[in-house]
Motif scaffolding. Structure first.
Motif, PDB file in Angstrom:
ATOM      1  N   TYR A  22       0.815  -1.224   0.000  1.00 38.74           N
ATOM      2  CA  TYR A  22       0.000   0.000   0.000  1.00 38.74           C
ATOM      3  C   TYR A  22       0.847   1.272   0.000  1.00 38.74           C
ATOM      4  O   TYR A  22       0.291   2.368   0.006  1.00 38.74           O
ATOM      5  N   ALA A  23       2.161   1.155  -0.010  1.00 38.77           N
ATOM      6  CA  ALA A  23       3.044   2.320   0.140  1.00 38.77           C
ATOM      7  C   ALA A  23       2.766   3.422  -0.881  1.00 38.77           C
ATOM      8  O   ALA A  23       2.800   4.608  -0.540  1.00 38.77           O
ATOM      9  N   ALA A  24       2.487   3.052  -2.103  1.00 37.87           N
ATOM     10  CA  ALA A  24       2.243   4.058  -3.145  1.00 37.87           C
ATOM     11  C   ALA A  24       0.914   4.783  -2.946  1.00 37.87           C
ATOM     12  O   ALA A  24       0.669   5.803  -3.591  1.00 37.87           O
ATOM     13  N   PHE A  25       0.074   4.291  -2.040  1.00 38.16           N
ATOM     14  CA  PHE A  25      -1.265   4.840  -1.869  1.00 38.16           C
ATOM     15  C   PHE A  25      -1.463   5.530  -0.525  1.00 38.16           C
ATOM     16  O   PHE A  25      -2.566   5.950  -0.208  1.00 38.16           O
ATOM     17  N   THR A  26      -0.406   5.631   0.276  1.00 35.27           N
ATOM     18  CA  THR A  26      -0.508   6.313   1.562  1.00 35.27           C
ATOM     19  C   THR A  26       0.212   7.653   1.475  1.00 35.27           C
ATOM     20  O   THR A  26       0.891   7.942   0.493  1.00 35.27           O
ATOM     21  N   LEU A  27       0.084   8.419   2.522  1.00 33.40           N
ATOM     22  CA  LEU A  27       0.737   9.727   2.575  1.00 33.40           C
ATOM     23  C   LEU A  27       2.116   9.640   3.224  1.00 33.40           C
ATOM     24  O   LEU A  27       2.666  10.646   3.642  1.00 33.40           O
ATOM     25  N   GLY A  28       2.656   8.438   3.335  1.00 36.59           N
ATOM     26  CA  GLY A  28       3.965   8.243   3.945  1.00 36.59           C
ATOM     27  C   GLY A  28       3.846   7.750   5.374  1.00 36.59           C
ATOM     28  O   GLY A  28       2.750   7.495   5.874  1.00 36.59           O
ATOM     29  N   LEU A  85      -6.125  -6.595   0.844  1.00 32.73           N
ATOM     30  CA  LEU A  85      -5.504  -7.627   0.018  1.00 32.73           C
ATOM     31  C   LEU A  85      -4.116  -7.130  -0.367  1.00 32.73           C
ATOM     32  O   LEU A  85      -3.981  -6.043  -0.939  1.00 32.73           O
ATOM     33  N   ALA A  86      -3.089  -7.884  -0.011  1.00 34.38           N
ATOM     34  CA  ALA A  86      -1.709  -7.433  -0.234  1.00 34.38           C
ATOM     35  C   ALA A  86      -0.833  -8.609  -0.639  1.00 34.38           C
ATOM     36  O   ALA A  86      -0.913  -9.681  -0.040  1.00 34.38           O
ATOM     37  N   VAL A  87       0.012  -8.368  -1.629  1.00 36.27           N
ATOM     38  CA  VAL A  87       0.940  -9.389  -2.126  1.00 36.27           C
ATOM     39  C   VAL A  87       2.349  -8.832  -2.047  1.00 36.27           C
ATOM     40  O   VAL A  87       2.598  -7.682  -2.424  1.00 36.27           O
ATOM     41  N   ALA A  88       3.269  -9.653  -1.562  1.00 38.62           N
ATOM     42  CA  ALA A  88       4.677  -9.256  -1.482  1.00 38.62           C
ATOM     43  C   ALA A  88       5.192  -8.943  -2.882  1.00 38.62           C
ATOM     44  O   ALA A  88       4.815  -9.608  -3.850  1.00 38.62           O
ATOM     45  N   SER A 120     -12.089   0.356  -2.404  1.00 43.98           N
ATOM     46  CA  SER A 120     -10.737   0.502  -2.924  1.00 43.98           C
ATOM     47  C   SER A 120     -10.475   1.973  -3.226  1.00 43.98           C
ATOM     48  O   SER A 120     -11.405   2.726  -3.510  1.00 43.98           O
ATOM     49  N   LEU A 121      -9.221   2.345  -3.167  1.00 44.22           N
ATOM     50  CA  LEU A 121      -8.852   3.677  -3.633  1.00 44.22           C
ATOM     51  C   LEU A 121      -8.939   3.724  -5.152  1.00 44.22           C
ATOM     52  O   LEU A 121      -8.647   2.729  -5.833  1.00 44.22           O
ATOM     53  N   GLU A 122      -9.288   4.852  -5.680  1.00 42.18           N
ATOM     54  CA  GLU A 122      -9.453   4.994  -7.128  1.00 42.18           C
ATOM     55  C   GLU A 122      -8.167   4.682  -7.897  1.00 42.18           C
ATOM     56  O   GLU A 122      -8.206   4.175  -9.014  1.00 42.18           O
ATOM     57  N   ASP A 123      -7.018   4.964  -7.293  1.00 38.00           N
ATOM     58  CA  ASP A 123      -5.734   4.747  -7.973  1.00 38.00           C
ATOM     59  C   ASP A 123      -5.276   3.291  -7.999  1.00 38.00           C
ATOM     60  O   ASP A 123      -4.285   2.971  -8.654  1.00 38.00           O
ATOM     61  N   MET A 124      -5.948   2.405  -7.315  1.00 40.30           N
ATOM     62  CA  MET A 124      -5.521   1.004  -7.235  1.00 40.30           C
ATOM     63  C   MET A 124      -6.010   0.222  -8.463  1.00 40.30           C
ATOM     64  O   MET A 124      -6.754  -0.751  -8.368  1.00 40.30           O
ATOM     65  N   THR A 125      -5.537   0.635  -9.623  1.00 41.67           N
ATOM     66  CA  THR A 125      -6.062   0.095 -10.878  1.00 41.67           C
ATOM     67  C   THR A 125      -5.716  -1.385 -11.088  1.00 41.67           C
ATOM     68  O   THR A 125      -6.503  -2.110 -11.693  1.00 41.67           O
TER      69      THR A 125
END
Length: 160
Positions: A22-28, A85-88, A120-125
Motif C-alpha cells: 500500500y506504500a504508493a497509496f498512503t501519505l507516507g 488484500l496485499a501481495v509481497a 478501494s482507492l481509485e488509484d488502485m487500478t
C-alpha cells in the motif's frame, strides 16, 4: 500455494507486506492508515487474517471480515467483505492476489451471503483489474469517505 489462517509468528511479516503493498497509496509514514496496515495482530483477532503460503514463505494476505467484525466497512449482513488484500513484491504476478480473493468469495458463499462487496482507492487500478476478472462491478452509489481527503470506491459481486 496454500491458503490458510495466519500464525502469530508471521504477524510482523504480514504487516510489512501489507504496508509495502500500500506504500504508493498512503501519505507516507506519518499517515495514520500505515499503523492499521502494519497491525496484523488486530486483524487476526478482530477479523480473519488469511495468508498465501508457499513452502513456509508468506506471499500475501487478506483480511476477511465476517459478520460482526469491526473491520467491516460497507457490507450488509447478507454480504461478504474483505480488506487489505496485499501481495509481497517478489510474489506479484503469480496469482497470489487472485487466490486470496477467491478464497474470500468461497468463505462468503459458505456463510450464505448473497454477494461480496469491497472498497478501494481509485488509484488502485491493478486491484480493479483483478476484481473485474472475478466478476465484480463498480457500485458508485456505495462510494464513501472514511476520512477527509480519502475517497473510496465500491465494487460488488452478486452471486447467482
Amino acid at each position: 500455494m496454500e491458503i490458510r489462517l495466519a500464525r502469530s509468528d508471521e504477524l510482523v511479516r504480514i504487516g510489512e507486506i501489507t504496508e509495502t503493498a500500500y506504500a504508493a497509496f498512503t501519505l507516507g509514514p506519518a499517515d495514520p492508515y500505515v499503523a492499521k496496515l502494519r497491525d496484523a495482530a488486530s486483524r487476526a483477532t478482530e477479523a480473519q487474517l488469511w495468508v498465501a503460503d508457499d513452502t513456509g514463505a508468506v506471499l500475501g494476505n487478506v483480511t476477511w471480515c465476517p459478520n460482526g467484525s469491526i473491520w467491516r466497512e460497507i457490507s450488509r449482513p447478507d454480504e461478504g467483505e474483505f480488506r487489505m488484500l496485499a501481495v509481497a513484491p517478489e510474489a506479484q504476478g503469480r496469482g497470489v492476489g487472485e487466490a486470496l480473493a477467491r478464497h474470500c468469495i468461497a468463505l462468503s458463499r459458505a456463510a450464505g451471503h448473497r454477494g461480496m462487496v469491497l472498497s478501494s482507492l481509485e488509484d488502485m487500478t491493478a486491484a480493479h483489474r483483478l476484481y473485474g476478472r472475478l466478476g465484480f462491478s463498480r457500485r458508485a452509489e456505495r462510494d464513501w469517505s472514511p476520512a477527509p481527503g480519502v475517497q473510496l470506491i465500491a465494487f460488488e459481486l452478486p452471486y447467482a
